[in-house]
Design an enzyme around this catalytic site. Structure first.
Site, mmCIF file in Angstrom:
data_model
loop_
_atom_site.group_PDB
_atom_site.id
_atom_site.type_symbol
_atom_site.label_atom_id
_atom_site.label_comp_id
_atom_site.label_asym_id
_atom_site.label_seq_id
_atom_site.Cartn_x
_atom_site.Cartn_y
_atom_site.Cartn_z
ATOM 1 N N HIS A 23 0.809 -1.213 0.000
ATOM 2 C CA HIS A 23 0.000 0.000 0.000
ATOM 3 C C HIS A 23 0.847 1.270 0.000
ATOM 4 C CE1 HIS A 23 0.848 0.741 4.317
ATOM 5 N NE2 HIS A 23 0.847 -0.581 4.399
ATOM 6 N N ASP A 24 0.381 2.227 -0.756
ATOM 7 C CA ASP A 24 0.957 3.582 -0.784
ATOM 8 C C ASP A 24 2.342 3.654 -1.399
ATOM 9 O OD1 ASP A 24 -1.237 4.967 0.803
ATOM 10 O OD2 ASP A 24 -0.601 3.440 2.243
ATOM 11 N N GLY A 55 4.983 -0.970 2.803
ATOM 12 C CA GLY A 55 4.154 0.198 2.580
ATOM 13 C C GLY A 55 4.942 1.487 2.504
#
Length: 256
Positions: free
Chosen positions: A119-120, A137
């Site tokens: 994520h991200d 992340g």
């Protein structure tokens, strides 16, 4: 172009020439651009935008919810550019509201089998993630970086442009632009000179970059002291700016 055994949600927006293989699942809030080929047994969940002329191989999971325990089902996004190759078993997760709510992959990248983009993450252009490379992340990877197989990158780390990591590298701090790095944990091993030559860096620029590397990594200076010595060199060598910028952008500290 869509196999009868695939499941495509009516809310998905798919260009007319997109191919979708058997047993693949395309969810709502998914947009797929022209010329993209989705192999068999691929799952694409949204909100996800995939650009043009990508190829996604079997068993890839694209746009799935992230593994961050803080995630509570918010409608975060994944954006993928053009001309990427995403090989077997690759996993790419959407972002979180704790960041920008976005995971982004640029164009002309190769994600080899079983690579993971959490994520991200922000992944630039012309990047290679070799087999089983895993980005935690909030990792940023700049253009033309190559991460060797089984490279592991800790959350919030930054990998600079034109970096090359050896097989099995464990990255716990930022890697400035142009470096070669390897080891557990990662250590600098000079400049990625061969890669820079292949990308058209002049002999004069390479000489300046060698001098800058020695200033940062060989002269036992603090980072602030090294930057003071590099600043006067910037006007005569534009290629030095990405190196200096990557040093200044570091929040976790750089590998030494």
């Amino acid at each position: 172009m869509i196999d009868s055994r695939a499941i495509v949600d009516p809310g998905a927006r798919i260009a007319p020439d997109v191919e979708v293989g058997p047993f693949s699942i395309i969810g709502p809030d998914v947009e797929i651009g022209a010329g993209t080929v989705i192999g068999p047994h691929v799952v694409v969940r949204g909100p996800t935008r995939i650009g043009e002329h990508n190829r996604i191989f079997q068993f890839a999971s694209v746009g799935e919810e992230c593994q961050d325990k803080k995630y509570r089902g918010e409608p975060t996004r994944l954006e993928i550019g053009d001309h990427n190759v995403i090989r077997e078993g690759v996993t790419i997760h959407r972002g979180t509201v704790q960041d920008q709510g976005l995971t982004k992959i640029g164009s002309h990248n190769l994600l080899m089998a079983y690579a993971h983009v959490a994520h991200d993450c922000m992944v630039g252009d012309h990047i290679i993630l070799a087999n089983n490379t895993a980005l935690a992340g909030h990792v940023h990877v700049d253009d033309h970086a190559i991460l060797g197989g089984f490279t592991l990158v800790h959350q919030f780390c930054r990998i600079g442009a034109h970096v090359m990591c050896g097989t099995g590298t464990v990255v716990l701090k930022d890697i400035p632009a142009y470096l070669m790095a390897s080891g557990n944990t990662a250590k600098p091993h000079g400049l990625n000179l061969e890669g820079l030559r292949r990308r058209g860096f002049s002999p004069e620029a390479l000489r300046t970059l060698r001098q800058a590397y020695k200033t940062v990594f060989r002269q036992k200076l603090t980072l602030e002291q090294a930057l003071e010595r590099l600043d006067p060199m910037l006007p005569s060598c534009p290629e030095l700016k990405p190196f200096v910028d990557s040093l200044r952008a570091s929040t976790r500290g750089i590998i030494r």
